[in-house]
Design a protein around this motif. Structure first.
Motif: not given
Length: 202
Positions: A116-127, A137-145
């Protein structure tokens, strides 16, 4: 088909004022020039949160229903964006996913909680990864967290704000933020020599 219902209302406010009654669709997204006789098609309810309804329309020519999802709700997942974000925050701040699972979904066993957790984590990280690629504006952020996006934006809850920022890309972004197709998580290759289920061969 799902479209964005831009609103700053919380889920409680949305239910209290029955905001689905105020939702409007000025033109059909499939037939912007008109002629398809699009018409209001009532509402549909969600199981969670209780009491919430979503406005929808029907396009006769396209034989498709179109709904408008308020910014407070997740797409294709039950609950709200803030609830999804709260879960991801717990995962990102825990020493391990198993440790985070100790305080999440106590009604089911550990393997089910982790899925259940990993499904949500995968979708959010991919987004978040896609937003880094799509928006300069997000290019310098670099981290998908979420923690890095929260630090960059300086706000408490990131996901509802990102739905507004990424409005033009919602049709390609995956749920629960966007309205695009749900991607499949990468599967671990099974051992080709794994015995099949069932009785042993003679």
């Amino acid at each position: 088909m799902q479209l964005r219902y831009a609103t700053n209302l919380s889920v409680e406010q949305y239910i209290q004022c029955e905001a689905w009654k105020d939702a409007e669709l000025n033109q059909c997204p499939l037939h912007p020039d008109g002629g398809c006789k699009i018409a209001r098609h009532g509402t549909y309810s969600r199981k969670f949160p209780a009491g919430i309804k979503i406005a929808r329309w029907y396009c006769r020519k396209g034989c498709i229903t179109i709904s408008k999802l308020p910014d407070c709700l997740s797409s294709r997942l039950p609950g709200t964006l803030i609830e999804v974000e709260t879960v991801i925050n717990q995962i990102e701040n825990a020493p391990s996913q198993e440790a985070a699972a100790d305080n999440i979904r106590l009604d089911i066993g550990l393997p089910s909680v982790l899925r259940w957790m990993r499904r949500r984590l995968f979708l959010i990280r991919l987004t978040l990864f896609l937003l880094i690629e799509l928006l300069p504006s997000f290019t310098e952020n670099g981290q998908p967290t979420l923690s890095s996006f929260r630090s960059l934006l300086g706000i408490e809850f990131v996901l509802p704000h990102l739905r507004n920022i990424a409005d033009q890309y919602l049709d390609i972004l995956p749920p629960p933020l966007g309205f695009g197709p749900r991607p499949e998580a990468p599967n671990i290759q099974k051992n080709h020599f794994q015995q099949q289920t069932g009785p042993d061969p003679p």
